[in-house]
Design an enzyme around this catalytic site. Structure first.
Site, mmCIF file in Angstrom:
data_model
loop_
_atom_site.group_PDB
_atom_site.id
_atom_site.type_symbol
_atom_site.label_atom_id
_atom_site.label_comp_id
_atom_site.label_asym_id
_atom_site.label_seq_id
_atom_site.Cartn_x
_atom_site.Cartn_y
_atom_site.Cartn_z
ATOM 1 C CG ASP A 45 0.186 25.853 72.076
ATOM 2 O OD1 ASP A 45 1.261 26.200 72.608
ATOM 3 O OD2 ASP A 45 -0.285 24.708 72.179
ATOM 4 N N GLY A 46 -1.658 29.844 70.478
ATOM 5 C CA GLY A 46 -2.147 30.766 69.454
ATOM 6 C C GLY A 46 -1.239 31.965 69.279
ATOM 7 C CG HIS A 50 -1.204 35.648 66.040
ATOM 8 N ND1 HIS A 50 -2.039 34.718 66.614
ATOM 9 C CD2 HIS A 50 -2.012 36.504 65.362
ATOM 10 C CE1 HIS A 50 -3.293 35.000 66.309
ATOM 11 N NE2 HIS A 50 -3.309 36.077 65.542
ATOM 12 C CG ASN A 121 -1.035 24.126 65.069
ATOM 13 O OD1 ASN A 121 0.062 23.687 65.381
ATOM 14 N ND2 ASN A 121 -1.893 24.601 65.956
ATOM 15 N NE ARG A 147 -20.942 13.130 46.351
ATOM 16 C CZ ARG A 147 -20.350 12.382 45.421
ATOM 17 N NH1 ARG A 147 -19.530 11.400 45.802
ATOM 18 N NH2 ARG A 147 -20.567 12.599 44.140
ATOM 19 C CG ASP A 149 -19.778 18.588 58.082
ATOM 20 O OD1 ASP A 149 -20.677 18.487 57.216
ATOM 21 O OD2 ASP A 149 -20.002 18.514 59.302
ATOM 22 C CB ALA A 184 -19.054 15.177 59.457
#
Length: 264
Positions: A45-46, A50, A121, A147, A149, A184
């Site tokens: 998939d990567g 590209h 994605n 607030r 990550d 998070a």
């Protein structure tokens, strides 16, 4: 018909690339890396990500198809052993084209020009050192002060990728929508966020505004950027779409089952 090939560049993928190129040329197709009508992605998939960004300027004219040389992917659904069958189907034009929505990302800066990106994605916003603080606006109205990550904004196609790892919903790739998922988040007596993923329809938009002049990292698919001068970032369903060549049924929920549920 003109074609191009994107390889993951490992030995197996490169071997398949040369074989596919030879077969397609023998069938009378023209190898053209500048203006292909169909792009074969050989890898995972990567690799297709590209290829997608390589041909952003041709999304309305180019269709993609993936051959996986590793684990079965959501974009790469052909096996290496099926190469001859795929080549024959391409030569005979025995395929339909399906279109899936993309995410448009507009970065507005204080002291430099704005930038616009397309994501197949997702896009992510993360703070490398301190808590990320962002005001979240939905359709011009303040929704919350985040607030935590970071935040992930994904397409339906990308809902099975990083978004899923964050606990976001899986969305069928034909739906005209995008999703905002928290990383998070801080929730206590003082700070509150909705705590759930938000799925927004095509006629809605989401704007993130940095509360402090802090440096943060931003990704658009595999592309990484460091931002320090951002006024706001706007997300919405793009006018452009990605086009995939479909040669056989591609049951999405069966693929989800095989990828995440089945032990076989």
């Amino acid at each position: 018909m003109k074609f191009a090939i994107q390889s993951r560049r490992d030995d197996q993928s490169n071997e398949l690339m040369e074989l596919a190129k030879s077969y397609l040329i023998d069938f009378g197709l023209k190898f053209d890396e500048e203006e292909p009508e169909i792009v074969l992605s050989i890898g995972g998939d990567g690799t297709l990500l590209h290829a997608f960004h390589r041909y952003l300027h041709r999304l309305d004219k180019t269709a993609f198809v993936g051959i996986h040389t590793g684990h079965l992917g959501f974009y790469a659904d052909w096996k290496p052993s099926e190469l001859e069958k795929l080549v024959l189907s391409i030569a005979k034009k025995e395929f339909n084209v399906v279109e899936y929505p993309l995410l448009e990302v507009q970065v507005h800066r204080h002291h430099s020009e704005s930038s616009t990106f397309l994501a197949l994605n997702e896009a992510t916003i993360k703070s490398p050192d301190v808590t990320l603080v962002m005001d979240v606006e939905l359709n011009g109205e303040h929704f919350e002060r985040f607030r935590g990550d970071g935040l992930c904004i994904s397409t339906p196609s990308g809902s099975t990728a990083y978004n899923k790892a964050l606990g976001g919903a899986i969305i069928h790739p034909t739906l005209q929508a995008f999703q905002l998922t928290e990383m998070a988040s801080i929730n206590n007596r003082v700070f509150r966020t909705v705590g759930s993923s938000l799925v927004l329809p095509a006629h809605h938009n989401c704007v993130l505004k940095p509360v402090n002049e802090q440096q943060f990292n931003m990704t658009v698919d595999h592309i990484n950027m460091t931002e320090t001068d951002v006024k706001s970032i706007t997300f919405n369903v793009a006018n452009e779409k990605v086009r995939f060549a479909r040669f056989r049924p591609f049951p999405f929920w069966e693929r989800v089952h095989d990828s995440f549920v089945s032990n076989e």
